[in-house]
Design a protein around this motif. Structure first.
Motif, PDB file in Angstrom:
ATOM      1  N   UNK A 160       0.829  -1.058  -0.001  1.00 27.84           N
ATOM      2  CA  UNK A 160      -0.083   0.036  -0.031  1.00 27.84           C
ATOM      3  C   UNK A 160       0.871   1.124  -0.025  1.00 27.84           C
ATOM      4  N   UNK A 161       1.792   1.172   0.888  1.00 28.67           N
ATOM      5  CA  UNK A 161       2.829   2.234   0.711  1.00 28.67           C
ATOM      6  C   UNK A 161       3.400   2.548  -0.548  1.00 28.67           C
ATOM      7  N   UNK A 162       3.848   1.594  -1.340  1.00 26.80           N
ATOM      8  CA  UNK A 162       4.407   1.433  -2.738  1.00 26.80           C
ATOM      9  C   UNK A 162       3.547   2.165  -3.660  1.00 26.80           C
ATOM     10  N   UNK A 163       2.445   1.493  -3.434  1.00 23.00           N
ATOM     11  CA  UNK A 163       1.318   2.286  -4.432  1.00 23.00           C
ATOM     12  C   UNK A 163       1.044   3.829  -4.283  1.00 23.00           C
ATOM     13  N   UNK A 164       1.097   4.176  -2.963  1.00 21.79           N
ATOM     14  CA  UNK A 164       0.726   5.411  -2.627  1.00 21.79           C
ATOM     15  C   UNK A 164       2.035   6.302  -3.157  1.00 21.79           C
ATOM     16  N   UNK A 165       3.275   5.678  -2.662  1.00 21.39           N
ATOM     17  CA  UNK A 165       4.531   6.201  -3.214  1.00 21.39           C
ATOM     18  C   UNK A 165       4.366   6.735  -4.896  1.00 21.39           C
ATOM     19  N   UNK A 166       4.057   5.471  -5.481  1.00 25.09           N
ATOM     20  CA  UNK A 166       3.826   5.813  -7.271  1.00 25.09           C
ATOM     21  C   UNK A 166       3.000   6.750  -7.563  1.00 25.09           C
ATOM     22  N   UNK A 167       1.902   7.244  -6.684  1.00 24.87           N
ATOM     23  CA  UNK A 167       0.824   8.325  -7.014  1.00 24.87           C
ATOM     24  C   UNK A 167       1.651   9.705  -6.575  1.00 24.87           C
ATOM     25  N   UNK A 168       2.270   9.838  -5.409  1.00 21.52           N
ATOM     26  CA  UNK A 168       2.832  10.978  -4.837  1.00 21.52           C
ATOM     27  C   UNK A 168       4.021  11.408  -5.667  1.00 21.52           C
ATOM     28  N   UNK A 169       4.767  10.503  -6.342  1.00 14.35           N
ATOM     29  CA  UNK A 169       5.833  10.944  -7.021  1.00 14.35           C
ATOM     30  C   UNK A 169       5.519  11.883  -8.251  1.00 14.35           C
ATOM     31  N   UNK A 170       4.302  11.565  -8.504  1.00 17.59           N
ATOM     32  CA  UNK A 170       3.624  12.528  -9.696  1.00 17.59           C
ATOM     33  C   UNK A 170       3.383  14.075  -9.084  1.00 17.59           C
ATOM     34  N   UNK A 171       3.357  14.243  -7.712  1.00 15.48           N
ATOM     35  CA  UNK A 171       3.160  15.567  -7.136  1.00 15.48           C
ATOM     36  C   UNK A 171       1.761  16.234  -7.271  1.00 15.48           C
ATOM     37  N   UNK A 172       0.796  15.236  -7.029  1.00 17.34           N
ATOM     38  CA  UNK A 172      -0.513  15.833  -7.254  1.00 17.34           C
ATOM     39  C   UNK A 172      -0.887  16.835  -6.213  1.00 17.34           C
ATOM     40  N   UNK A 173      -1.744  17.569  -6.644  1.00 13.61           N
ATOM     41  CA  UNK A 173      -2.575  18.349  -5.714  1.00 13.61           C
ATOM     42  C   UNK A 173      -3.542  17.817  -4.824  1.00 13.61           C
ATOM     43  N   UNK A 174      -4.186  16.810  -5.328  1.00 17.63           N
ATOM     44  CA  UNK A 174      -5.250  16.199  -4.840  1.00 17.63           C
ATOM     45  C   UNK A 174      -5.074  14.714  -4.636  1.00 17.63           C
ATOM     46  N   UNK A 175      -5.006  14.006  -3.351  1.00 20.95           N
ATOM     47  CA  UNK A 175      -4.904  12.715  -3.162  1.00 20.95           C
ATOM     48  C   UNK A 175      -6.007  11.965  -3.057  1.00 20.95           C
ATOM     49  N   UNK A 176      -6.581  10.751  -3.719  1.00 17.52           N
ATOM     50  CA  UNK A 176      -7.711  10.253  -3.383  1.00 17.52           C
ATOM     51  C   UNK A 176      -7.395   8.735  -2.893  1.00 17.52           C
ATOM     52  N   UNK A 177      -7.502   8.219  -1.899  1.00 17.80           N
ATOM     53  CA  UNK A 177      -7.528   6.839  -1.357  1.00 17.80           C
ATOM     54  C   UNK A 177      -8.814   6.160  -1.043  1.00 17.80           C
ATOM     55  N   UNK A 178      -8.875   4.954  -1.727  1.00 18.50           N
ATOM     56  CA  UNK A 178     -10.181   4.052  -1.646  1.00 18.50           C
ATOM     57  C   UNK A 178      -9.812   3.022  -0.552  1.00 18.50           C
ATOM     58  N   UNK A 179     -10.550   3.221   0.457  1.00 20.78           N
ATOM     59  CA  UNK A 179     -10.512   2.239   2.018  1.00 20.78           C
ATOM     60  C   UNK A 179      -8.809   2.080   2.182  1.00 20.78           C
ATOM     61  N   UNK A 180      -7.949   3.108   2.395  1.00 20.67           N
ATOM     62  CA  UNK A 180      -6.600   2.916   2.649  1.00 20.67           C
ATOM     63  C   UNK A 180      -6.290   1.873   3.643  1.00 20.67           C
ATOM     64  N   UNK A 181      -7.004   1.780   4.651  1.00 19.16           N
ATOM     65  CA  UNK A 181      -6.494   1.259   5.880  1.00 19.16           C
ATOM     66  C   UNK A 181      -7.297  -0.433   5.796  1.00 19.16           C
ATOM     67  N   UNK A 182      -8.112  -0.727   4.830  1.00 18.42           N
ATOM     68  CA  UNK A 182      -8.802  -2.228   4.632  1.00 18.42           C
ATOM     69  C   UNK A 182      -7.406  -3.087   4.815  1.00 18.42           C
ATOM     70  N   UNK A 183      -7.833  -4.065   5.744  1.00 22.24           N
ATOM     71  CA  UNK A 183      -7.049  -5.352   5.801  1.00 22.24           C
ATOM     72  C   UNK A 183      -5.755  -5.132   6.507  1.00 22.24           C
ATOM     73  N   UNK A 184      -5.420  -3.758   7.005  1.00 22.42           N
ATOM     74  CA  UNK A 184      -4.136  -3.615   7.660  1.00 22.42           C
ATOM     75  C   UNK A 184      -4.183  -4.027   9.248  1.00 22.42           C
ATOM     76  N   UNK A 185      -2.986  -4.291   9.764  1.00 19.94           N
ATOM     77  CA  UNK A 185      -3.044  -4.590  11.106  1.00 19.94           C
ATOM     78  C   UNK A 185      -2.871  -3.115  11.807  1.00 19.94           C
TER      79      UNK A 185
END
Length: 288
Positions: A160-185
């Motif tokens: 999940x952090x890798x997927x997030x990093x791939x989006x953030x590398x594009x330097x977006x103004x708006x970050x959308x996350x669909x159920x980001x904590x699902x199935x995490x401990x």
């Protein structure tokens, strides 16, 4: 209850993203996934979108990055109608990034380093800039030591952090996350929320879709409640979650912390605002 951003000069700015009477249905279905959806995402705030499966949260997110187009109504970016021409759409997808619930749907190459560079290369970033951005985002997300680890060897939290990093590398103004904590401990969830707070602190507008009203209450500045492809409630988190008569028919349970606070006698609560964390709850109890 809609909020607007105030500019430094006092002028009112339009929402960063806005849906106006948007309707949409998937091919082969008669039911509208979005049905006259009207909502706004103000710049600079942390927004949580709550609602059960089928309420339209994910469909709205897919509209927010241009994968789907409204059958009726319109999406506006900074007050201007979105253009779906190829060049404009590519620029929009760099400004608005989506992290899917399941990182397996987003990670396509062998390692975190390769996956992040692939997204940047598709965006037309120069090779030198790709190297700089990739190293920087790997470091900021705590992934440097995992940069060359096969994706299938990563834990769910690391994926999940890798997927997030791939989006953030594009330097977006708006970050959308669909159920980001699902199935995490719990430990992985805390780390992810800390990352989101850090990202928000850097100036990125963050929006998450979540079933977890406890998380939404503790984390969000603002909450939207969706049901049947519409936005039914919208406002500050404590205000929205205090409207139990409207939440109950939607099957949405108020946050436990708020229910505990409201169960206390008024003489105990006094005029203090509802606490948003267990630490704040304990502190308030300690002062009465």
């Amino acid at each position: 209850m809609r909020n607007t951003a105030e500019g430094k000069t006092g002028s009112t700015l339009p929402p960063l993203l806005e849906a106006r009477d948007v309707s949409f249905s998937y091919p082969g279905t008669r039911k509208d996934a979005l049905r006259g959806l009207t909502l706004s995402i103000p710049a600079g705030q942390k927004t949580a979108i709550c609602g059960h499966n089928g309420s339209g949260k994910s469909t709205f997110f897919l509209h927010a990055i241009g994968i789907h187009r409204p059958a009726a109504g319109a999406l506006l970016w900074k007050g201007q109608p979105v253009s779906y021409q190829a060049g404009a759409l590519r620029r929009w997808r760099q400004q608005a990034g989506l992290v899917f619930q399941d990182p397996e749907h987003q990670l396509i190459l062998n390692t975190p380093y390769e996956d992040i560079t692939y997204g940047l290369r598709n965006a037309g970033v120069s090779e030198e800039e790709i190297r700089l951005r990739t190293r920087s985002i790997l470091a900021s997300m705590g992934l440097t030591e995992l940069a060359d680890t096969p994706i299938h060897h990563l834990s769910l939290g690391q994926k999940k952090r890798t997927a997030l990093a791939g989006v953030l590398a594009l330097e977006p103004e708006l970050l959308l996350l669909d159920e980001p904590t699902a199935y995490l401990d719990p430990a992985s969830e805390r780390r992810l929320i800390e990352e989101l707070d850090r990202i928000h602190g850097s100036g990125v507008t963050v929006v998450m879709a979540t079933h977890d009203t406890n998380l939404a209450y503790a984390w969000a500045d603002r909450v939207l409640v969706m049901d049947g492809g519409r936005c039914l409630l919208e406002g500050p988190a404590p205000e929205v979650f205090s409207r139990k008569e409207e939440l109950h028919p939607l099957g949405i349970t108020p946050p436990l912390l708020l229910e505990l606070w409201e169960a206390l006698p008024a003489s105990v609560r006094g005029s203090a605002p509802p606490p948003r964390s267990t630490e704040a709850f304990k502190q308030l109890l300690g002062t009465v």
